[in-house]
Motif scaffolding. Structure first.
Motif, PDB file in Angstrom:
ATOM      1  N   ASP A   1      60.461 -56.751  -5.989  1.00  0.00           N
ATOM      2  CA  ASP A   1      61.895 -56.214  -5.072  1.00  0.00           C
ATOM      3  C   ASP A   1      61.084 -55.167  -4.095  1.00  0.00           C
ATOM      4  OD1 ASP A   1      63.785 -57.917  -5.716  1.00  0.00           O
ATOM      5  OD2 ASP A   1      64.489 -56.499  -7.713  1.00  0.00           O
ATOM      6  N   THR A   2      61.816 -55.175  -3.190  1.00  0.00           N
ATOM      7  CA  THR A   2      61.123 -54.131  -1.851  1.00  0.00           C
ATOM      8  C   THR A   2      62.328 -52.857  -2.451  1.00  0.00           C
ATOM      9  OG1 THR A   2      63.516 -54.327  -0.362  1.00  0.00           O
ATOM     10  CG2 THR A   2      61.765 -56.092   0.521  1.00  0.00           C
ATOM     11  N   TYR A   3      60.796 -52.168  -1.788  1.00  0.00           N
ATOM     12  CA  TYR A   3      62.130 -50.611  -2.206  1.00  0.00           C
ATOM     13  C   TYR A   3      62.183 -49.674  -0.841  1.00  0.00           C
ATOM     14  CZ  TYR A   3      56.838 -49.799  -2.007  1.00  0.00           C
ATOM     15  OH  TYR A   3      55.427 -49.965  -1.999  1.00  0.00           O
ATOM     16  N   GLN A   4      62.728 -48.850  -0.913  1.00  0.00           N
ATOM     17  CA  GLN A   4      63.242 -47.651   0.212  1.00  0.00           C
ATOM     18  C   GLN A   4      61.773 -47.003   0.636  1.00  0.00           C
ATOM     19  OE1 GLN A   4      66.666 -46.479  -0.230  1.00  0.00           O
ATOM     20  NE2 GLN A   4      66.383 -44.370   1.088  1.00  0.00           N
ATOM     21  N   VAL A   5      61.612 -47.390   1.802  1.00  0.00           N
ATOM     22  CA  VAL A   5      60.689 -46.186   2.174  1.00  0.00           C
ATOM     23  C   VAL A   5      60.901 -45.037   3.042  1.00  0.00           C
ATOM     24  CG1 VAL A   5      58.790 -45.623   4.203  1.00  0.00           C
ATOM     25  CG2 VAL A   5      59.187 -48.014   2.284  1.00  0.00           C
ATOM     26  N   SER A   6      61.909 -45.246   4.154  1.00  0.00           N
ATOM     27  CA  SER A   6      63.067 -44.483   4.569  1.00  0.00           C
ATOM     28  C   SER A   6      64.143 -44.396   5.270  1.00  0.00           C
ATOM     29  CB  SER A   6      62.567 -43.516   5.502  1.00  0.00           C
ATOM     30  OG  SER A   6      61.806 -45.087   6.860  1.00  0.00           O
ATOM     31  N   GLU A   7      65.049 -43.581   5.257  1.00  0.00           N
ATOM     32  CA  GLU A   7      66.514 -43.935   5.695  1.00  0.00           C
ATOM     33  C   GLU A   7      66.356 -43.046   6.867  1.00  0.00           C
ATOM     34  OE1 GLU A   7      70.985 -43.657   3.503  1.00  0.00           O
ATOM     35  OE2 GLU A   7      69.256 -43.613   1.864  1.00  0.00           O
ATOM     36  N   GLY A   8      67.548 -43.567   7.617  1.00  0.00           N
ATOM     37  CA  GLY A   8      68.138 -42.858   8.640  1.00  0.00           C
ATOM     38  C   GLY A   8      68.364 -44.167   9.723  1.00  0.00           C
ATOM     39  N   THR A   9      68.620 -43.517  11.305  1.00  0.00           N
ATOM     40  CA  THR A   9      68.769 -44.825  12.040  1.00  0.00           C
ATOM     41  C   THR A   9      68.124 -45.592  12.327  1.00  0.00           C
ATOM     42  OG1 THR A   9      68.446 -43.397  13.987  1.00  0.00           O
ATOM     43  CG2 THR A   9      70.343 -42.649  13.614  1.00  0.00           C
ATOM     44  N   LEU A  10      68.977 -46.617  12.203  1.00  0.00           N
ATOM     45  CA  LEU A  10      68.548 -47.869  12.596  1.00  0.00           C
ATOM     46  C   LEU A  10      66.946 -47.096  14.611  1.00  0.00           C
ATOM     47  CD1 LEU A  10      68.147 -50.787  12.860  1.00  0.00           C
ATOM     48  CD2 LEU A  10      69.126 -50.650  14.984  1.00  0.00           C
ATOM     49  N   ASP A  11      67.384 -46.389  15.179  1.00  0.00           N
ATOM     50  CA  ASP A  11      66.815 -46.287  16.150  1.00  0.00           C
ATOM     51  C   ASP A  11      65.299 -44.910  15.327  1.00  0.00           C
ATOM     52  OD1 ASP A  11      65.552 -45.537  18.865  1.00  0.00           O
ATOM     53  OD2 ASP A  11      65.689 -43.431  18.158  1.00  0.00           O
ATOM     54  N   GLN A  12      65.384 -44.642  14.729  1.00  0.00           N
ATOM     55  CA  GLN A  12      64.326 -43.824  13.778  1.00  0.00           C
ATOM     56  C   GLN A  12      63.267 -45.356  12.254  1.00  0.00           C
ATOM     57  OE1 GLN A  12      67.596 -41.532  11.598  1.00  0.00           O
ATOM     58  NE2 GLN A  12      67.024 -39.568  12.736  1.00  0.00           N
ATOM     59  N   CYS A  13      64.315 -46.127  11.879  1.00  0.00           N
ATOM     60  CA  CYS A  13      64.110 -47.088  11.118  1.00  0.00           C
ATOM     61  C   CYS A  13      62.601 -47.956  11.628  1.00  0.00           C
ATOM     62  CB  CYS A  13      64.901 -47.986   9.908  1.00  0.00           C
ATOM     63  SG  CYS A  13      64.838 -46.638   8.566  1.00  0.00           S
ATOM     64  N   ILE A  14      63.228 -48.205  13.158  1.00  0.00           N
ATOM     65  CA  ILE A  14      62.146 -48.736  14.574  1.00  0.00           C
ATOM     66  C   ILE A  14      60.937 -47.926  14.590  1.00  0.00           C
ATOM     67  CG2 ILE A  14      62.135 -49.934  16.067  1.00  0.00           C
ATOM     68  CD1 ILE A  14      64.572 -51.437  16.644  1.00  0.00           C
ATOM     69  N   SER A  15      60.984 -47.004  14.660  1.00  0.00           N
ATOM     70  CA  SER A  15      59.869 -45.996  14.622  1.00  0.00           C
ATOM     71  C   SER A  15      59.241 -45.969  14.238  1.00  0.00           C
ATOM     72  CB  SER A  15      60.117 -44.682  15.817  1.00  0.00           C
ATOM     73  OG  SER A  15      61.164 -44.211  16.483  1.00  0.00           O
ATOM     74  N   ALA A  16      59.549 -45.237  12.535  1.00  0.00           N
ATOM     75  CA  ALA A  16      58.736 -45.737  11.617  1.00  0.00           C
ATOM     76  C   ALA A  16      58.513 -46.610  11.281  1.00  0.00           C
ATOM     77  CB  ALA A  16      59.755 -45.132  10.293  1.00  0.00           C
ATOM     78  N   PHE A  17      59.278 -48.026  11.501  1.00  0.00           N
ATOM     79  CA  PHE A  17      58.619 -49.239  10.902  1.00  0.00           C
ATOM     80  C   PHE A  17      57.238 -49.494  12.286  1.00  0.00           C
ATOM     81  CE2 PHE A  17      57.644 -53.363  13.327  1.00  0.00           C
ATOM     82  CZ  PHE A  17      57.229 -53.688  11.980  1.00  0.00           C
ATOM     83  N   MET A  18      57.225 -49.130  13.696  1.00  0.00           N
ATOM     84  CA  MET A  18      56.438 -49.266  14.822  1.00  0.00           C
ATOM     85  C   MET A  18      55.237 -47.803  13.971  1.00  0.00           C
ATOM     86  SD  MET A  18      57.319 -51.927  15.991  1.00  0.00           S
ATOM     87  CE  MET A  18      56.288 -52.258  17.897  1.00  0.00           C
ATOM     88  N   GLY A  19      55.125 -47.556  13.216  1.00  0.00           N
ATOM     89  CA  GLY A  19      54.312 -45.687  13.364  1.00  0.00           C
ATOM     90  C   GLY A  19      53.342 -46.473  12.269  1.00  0.00           C
ATOM     91  N   LYS A  20      53.579 -47.595  11.402  1.00  0.00           N
ATOM     92  CA  LYS A  20      53.025 -48.784  10.296  1.00  0.00           C
ATOM     93  C   LYS A  20      51.881 -49.626  10.985  1.00  0.00           C
ATOM     94  CE  LYS A  20      55.633 -47.241   7.046  1.00  0.00           C
ATOM     95  NZ  LYS A  20      55.523 -46.069   6.504  1.00  0.00           N
ATOM     96  N   PRO A  21      50.379 -49.413  10.854  1.00  0.00           N
ATOM     97  CA  PRO A  21      49.394 -50.262  11.095  1.00  0.00           C
ATOM     98  C   PRO A  21      49.685 -52.151  11.013  1.00  0.00           C
ATOM     99  CG  PRO A  21      48.699 -48.869   9.005  1.00  0.00           C
ATOM    100  CD  PRO A  21      50.221 -48.541   9.519  1.00  0.00           C
ATOM    101  N   ALA A  22      49.600 -51.977  12.415  1.00  0.00           N
ATOM    102  CA  ALA A  22      50.418 -53.926  12.425  1.00  0.00           C
ATOM    103  C   ALA A  22      49.572 -54.113  11.235  1.00  0.00           C
ATOM    104  CB  ALA A  22      49.197 -54.014  14.147  1.00  0.00           C
ATOM    105  N   ALA A  23      48.531 -54.747  11.295  1.00  0.00           N
ATOM    106  CA  ALA A  23      48.083 -55.621  10.353  1.00  0.00           C
ATOM    107  C   ALA A  23      48.458 -55.672   8.451  1.00  0.00           C
ATOM    108  CB  ALA A  23      46.481 -54.874   9.870  1.00  0.00           C
ATOM    109  N   THR A  24      49.825 -53.968   8.561  1.00  0.00           N
ATOM    110  CA  THR A  24      50.521 -53.658   6.805  1.00  0.00           C
ATOM    111  C   THR A  24      51.854 -54.217   7.748  1.00  0.00           C
ATOM    112  OG1 THR A  24      50.584 -51.568   7.495  1.00  0.00           O
ATOM    113  CG2 THR A  24      49.659 -52.914   6.549  1.00  0.00           C
ATOM    114  N   ARG A  25      52.398 -54.124   8.844  1.00  0.00           N
ATOM    115  CA  ARG A  25      53.917 -54.472   9.332  1.00  0.00           C
ATOM    116  C   ARG A  25      54.750 -55.683   8.692  1.00  0.00           C
ATOM    117  NH1 ARG A  25      52.899 -53.067  15.312  1.00  0.00           N
ATOM    118  NH2 ARG A  25      52.167 -50.763  15.684  1.00  0.00           N
ATOM    119  N   HIS A  26      54.076 -57.240   8.594  1.00  0.00           N
ATOM    120  CA  HIS A  26      53.931 -58.167   8.011  1.00  0.00           C
ATOM    121  C   HIS A  26      55.049 -57.347   6.357  1.00  0.00           C
ATOM    122  CE1 HIS A  26      50.701 -57.487   6.310  1.00  0.00           C
ATOM    123  NE2 HIS A  26      50.610 -58.707   5.002  1.00  0.00           N
TER     124      HIS A  26
END
Length: 91
Positions: free
Chosen positions: A34-59
């Protein structure tokens, strides 16, 4: 509240959201886990956190939020998150 509008469809970037990560082996998703929670907040904050991850691991990540049809589904795939990020920057 941060809203964006495209062709009459609104996206509420202040909606609650959770960034999830898939367990992985050799940089591949483990569908038997199962997936696990990395962070919680607004959609804006989660998009920013996602985009801060290395491109090779975003999948390995996805965002869970309240659906906002037609542009936002309840579970956002990496491709969908990248599109919303571009939309957010455009507006």
């Amino acid at each position: 509240m941060r809203d964006a509008s495209v062709a009459g469809s609104k996206v509420d970037f202040s909606a609650l959201a959770v960034l999830h990560k898939w367990p992985s082996l050799a940089n591949q998703r483990r569908p038997d886990r199962d997936t696990y929670q990395v962070s919680e907040g607004t959609l804006d904050q989660c998009i920013s956190a996602f985009m801060g991850k290395p491109a090779a691991t975003r999948h390995l990540y996805e965002i869970h939020t309240t659906a906002q049809p037609p542009l936002v589904t309840g579970v956002l795939s990496p491709e969908h998150v990248a599109e919303l990020s571009r939309l957010r920057e455009y507006l």
